[in-house]
Design a protein around this motif. Sequence first.
Motif, short mmCIF file in Angstrom:
data_model
loop_
_atom_site.label_atom_id
_atom_site.label_comp_id
_atom_site.label_asym_id
_atom_site.label_seq_id
_atom_site.Cartn_x
_atom_site.Cartn_y
_atom_site.Cartn_z
N ASP A 66 0.59 -1.21 -0.01
CA ASP A 66 -0.19 0.00 -0.10
C ASP A 66 0.82 1.27 0.13
N GLU A 67 2.26 1.27 -0.44
CA GLU A 67 2.96 2.26 -0.30
C GLU A 67 2.86 3.05 -1.60
N VAL A 68 2.20 2.91 -2.67
CA VAL A 68 2.21 3.45 -3.93
C VAL A 68 1.20 4.87 -3.83
N ILE A 69 1.63 6.04 -4.46
CA ILE A 69 0.93 7.36 -4.12
C ILE A 69 0.26 7.19 -5.34
N LEU A 70 -1.00 7.53 -5.23
CA LEU A 70 -1.94 7.62 -6.59
C LEU A 70 -2.03 9.06 -7.00
N HIS A 71 -1.42 9.21 -8.14
CA HIS A 71 -1.34 10.60 -8.58
C HIS A 71 -2.14 10.51 -10.01
N GLU A 72 -3.04 11.26 -10.23
CA GLU A 72 -4.14 11.37 -11.59
C GLU A 72 -3.19 11.48 -12.79
N HIS A 73 -1.91 12.10 -12.72
CA HIS A 73 -1.18 12.20 -14.05
C HIS A 73 -0.53 11.00 -14.27
N ASP A 74 -0.06 10.36 -13.14
CA ASP A 74 0.43 8.98 -13.55
C ASP A 74 -0.42 7.99 -13.98
N ILE A 75 -1.67 7.93 -13.46
CA ILE A 75 -2.66 7.00 -14.10
C ILE A 75 -2.99 7.14 -15.46
N ARG A 76 -3.32 8.51 -15.56
CA ARG A 76 -3.39 8.94 -17.15
C ARG A 76 -2.59 8.78 -18.23
N LYS A 77 -1.13 8.94 -17.65
CA LYS A 77 0.14 8.80 -18.70
C LYS A 77 0.89 7.69 -17.83
#
Length: 252
Positions: A66-77
């Motif tokens: 659970d150490e992944v940090i969710l960023h909208e930009h990383d998900i989009r690209k």
Amino acid sequence: MAIAIPGSAYSDYIVFIDESGDHGLKSIDANYPVFVLCAALFNRREYIEAICPALNTLKMDFWGHDEVILHEHDIRKPKNQFAFLQDVANREEFQEKLSGFLAWARFKLVFSVIHKDRYVERYQVPRNPYDVAMSFVLERVFLDLHSKGQTNKRTKVIVECRGANEDAQLGEAFARIGGGENACGRPLPFDLLMIPKLSNSIGLQIADLCARPMGIRSLRPNQANRAYEIIAEKIRRDQQGRAEGWGVKVSP
């Protein structure tokens, strides 16, 4: 003599604020000429007992930790830890699970959207967009807390560190707004907490995921926008369902 229990002076709520786009006015991205500030308001007990475990479970399912940090930009690209999203099937499964989480989680949103191109055209000496946006979201969050009978206690407002100079400017603006320079005409019961960019804050990740969909909605309201549709019902509104002026302010 009784000693106050740590935390007993705090309200039942906590606020996380994140942004989409940048607030600079010298160089404006023609493809995304907006600055969006998003405030996400959570009930503290629900946040710690339900929302955080649920999102961490989602991370465990996809990454095994659970150490992944969710960023909208990383998900989009997608790249690096998100490279598996380049596969269509993986992406669809992940988007379905994440969308399901956001639809299920209970929180309230307040947005300030500044169209920077129109903003610089209207004002010869424009105020810092970050200050303008922060004023609106703090005022509306205060009014929402007031309606819940929570303004006799302090509420923590969590933002991400952005650099020494930017943090100093934010601290000064927050102090001015919280000190009484706001549309409410009174001091606001908020305490600012700035945390490092690499902090694995669930609240900040949710605010980040919600900010850009609002920006796209404001820029291109007729464009299909599934992400906005998921969060739309969480925006603060009046009794008639109107968000403008209540949970959304678009400037100018």
